[in-house]
Scaffold this motif. Structure first.
Motif, PDB file in Angstrom:
ATOM      1  N   ARG A  22      -4.680   1.565   7.829  1.00  0.00           N
ATOM      2  CA  ARG A  22      -3.773   2.450   8.580  1.00  0.00           C
ATOM      3  C   ARG A  22      -2.689   1.629   9.279  1.00  0.00           C
ATOM      4  O   ARG A  22      -1.523   2.001   9.316  1.00  0.00           O
ATOM      5  N   ARG A  23      -3.087   0.498   9.866  1.00  0.00           N
ATOM      6  CA  ARG A  23      -2.105  -0.368  10.538  1.00  0.00           C
ATOM      7  C   ARG A  23      -1.108  -0.923   9.545  1.00  0.00           C
ATOM      8  O   ARG A  23       0.099  -1.003   9.806  1.00  0.00           O
ATOM      9  N   LEU A  24      -1.627  -1.361   8.382  1.00  0.00           N
ATOM     10  CA  LEU A  24      -0.759  -1.921   7.337  1.00  0.00           C
ATOM     11  C   LEU A  24       0.322  -0.914   6.937  1.00  0.00           C
ATOM     12  O   LEU A  24       1.520  -1.226   6.929  1.00  0.00           O
ATOM     13  N   VAL A  25      -0.114   0.291   6.630  1.00  0.00           N
ATOM     14  CA  VAL A  25       0.820   1.286   6.108  1.00  0.00           C
ATOM     15  C   VAL A  25       1.757   1.789   7.204  1.00  0.00           C
ATOM     16  O   VAL A  25       2.937   2.037   6.958  1.00  0.00           O
ATOM     17  N   HIS A  26       1.265   1.901   8.415  1.00  0.00           N
ATOM     18  CA  HIS A  26       2.133   2.307   9.522  1.00  0.00           C
ATOM     19  C   HIS A  26       3.265   1.297   9.713  1.00  0.00           C
ATOM     20  O   HIS A  26       4.437   1.653   9.841  1.00  0.00           O
ATOM     21  N   ASP A  54      -0.190   8.897   5.097  1.00  0.00           N
ATOM     22  CA  ASP A  54      -1.583   9.213   4.820  1.00  0.00           C
ATOM     23  C   ASP A  54      -1.928   8.943   3.353  1.00  0.00           C
ATOM     24  O   ASP A  54      -2.955   8.333   3.043  1.00  0.00           O
ATOM     25  N   ARG A  55      -1.069   9.365   2.435  1.00  0.00           N
ATOM     26  CA  ARG A  55      -1.356   9.195   1.004  1.00  0.00           C
ATOM     27  C   ARG A  55      -1.460   7.721   0.624  1.00  0.00           C
ATOM     28  O   ARG A  55      -2.397   7.324  -0.086  1.00  0.00           O
ATOM     29  N   LEU A  56      -0.525   6.904   1.086  1.00  0.00           N
ATOM     30  CA  LEU A  56      -0.576   5.477   0.731  1.00  0.00           C
ATOM     31  C   LEU A  56      -1.791   4.800   1.369  1.00  0.00           C
ATOM     32  O   LEU A  56      -2.462   3.981   0.735  1.00  0.00           O
ATOM     33  N   ASP A  89       6.105  -7.973   5.450  1.00  0.00           N
ATOM     34  CA  ASP A  89       6.075  -7.963   6.923  1.00  0.00           C
ATOM     35  C   ASP A  89       4.782  -7.323   7.418  1.00  0.00           C
ATOM     36  O   ASP A  89       4.158  -7.801   8.377  1.00  0.00           O
ATOM     37  N   ALA A  90       4.402  -6.231   6.776  1.00  0.00           N
ATOM     38  CA  ALA A  90       3.215  -5.489   7.206  1.00  0.00           C
ATOM     39  C   ALA A  90       1.941  -6.295   6.968  1.00  0.00           C
ATOM     40  O   ALA A  90       1.051  -6.355   7.839  1.00  0.00           O
TER      41      ALA A  90
END
Ligand code: HEM
Length: 127
Positions: free
Chosen positions: A17-21, A47-49, A95-96
């Motif tokens: 969740r942190r990565l995708v956010h 959410d999907r990713l 970056d993520a």
């Protein structure tokens, strides 16, 4: 231990969740990528990713329960993805990934996969 999934090793749902956010924080500021994404459903896209990556790495199969078979190349057909889009996507993803501060070996495994996956998503090689 050996049987631990990559999903568990990196910290489970919270990590993805942190990565995708973090990834989407980059995307919303990107003049090339942002127009491709559904402005009215950014939370849905996030959410999907997240769910896809969690499932891919050995977490719960919620993605497929909600969306069916991933068929990611087909799902990306509506978007023109050339080298520039791929590289922009990877720049925000890099970056993520770095922001997670994972142990080097785990970071490399995650990053290598994302590079491979992004290259395989290109559907407009000349663009
Ligand atoms: C969806 C762009 C690469 C996984 C999307 C969407 C866009 C997009 C615009 C629609 C957002 C939504 O409503 O969900 C791109 C671009 C890429 C790229 C420009 C550059 C190479 C990738 C890669 C992966 C991926 C490498 C997997 C590792 C997904 C997933 C969805 C999605 C899981 C949601 C599919 C669904 O269930 O509808 N992508 N993408 N994408 N992308 Fe990508």
């Amino acid at each position: 231990e050996e049987s631990q999934s990559f999903y568990d090793a990196v910290g489970g749902e919270e990590t993805f969740r942190r990565l995708v956010h973090r990834f989407y924080e980059g995307v919303v500021d990107d003049p090339l990528l942002w127009p491709l994404y559904p402005e009215e459903d950014l939370a849905g896209a996030e959410d999907r990713l997240s769910l896809f990556l969690m499932q891919y790495w050995g977490g719960p199969n919620t993605y497929s329960a909600q969306r069916g078979h991933p068929r990611l190349r087909m799902r990306h057909n509506p978007f023109v993805i050339g080298a520039a889009e791929r590289d922009a996507w990877l720049r925000h993803m890099h970056d993520a990934v770095v922001s997670l501060e994972l142990p080097e070996e785990l970071e490399k495994r995650l990053w290598d996969y994302l590079v491979y996956a992004a290259h395989s998503m290109v559907n407009a090689p000349g663009a």
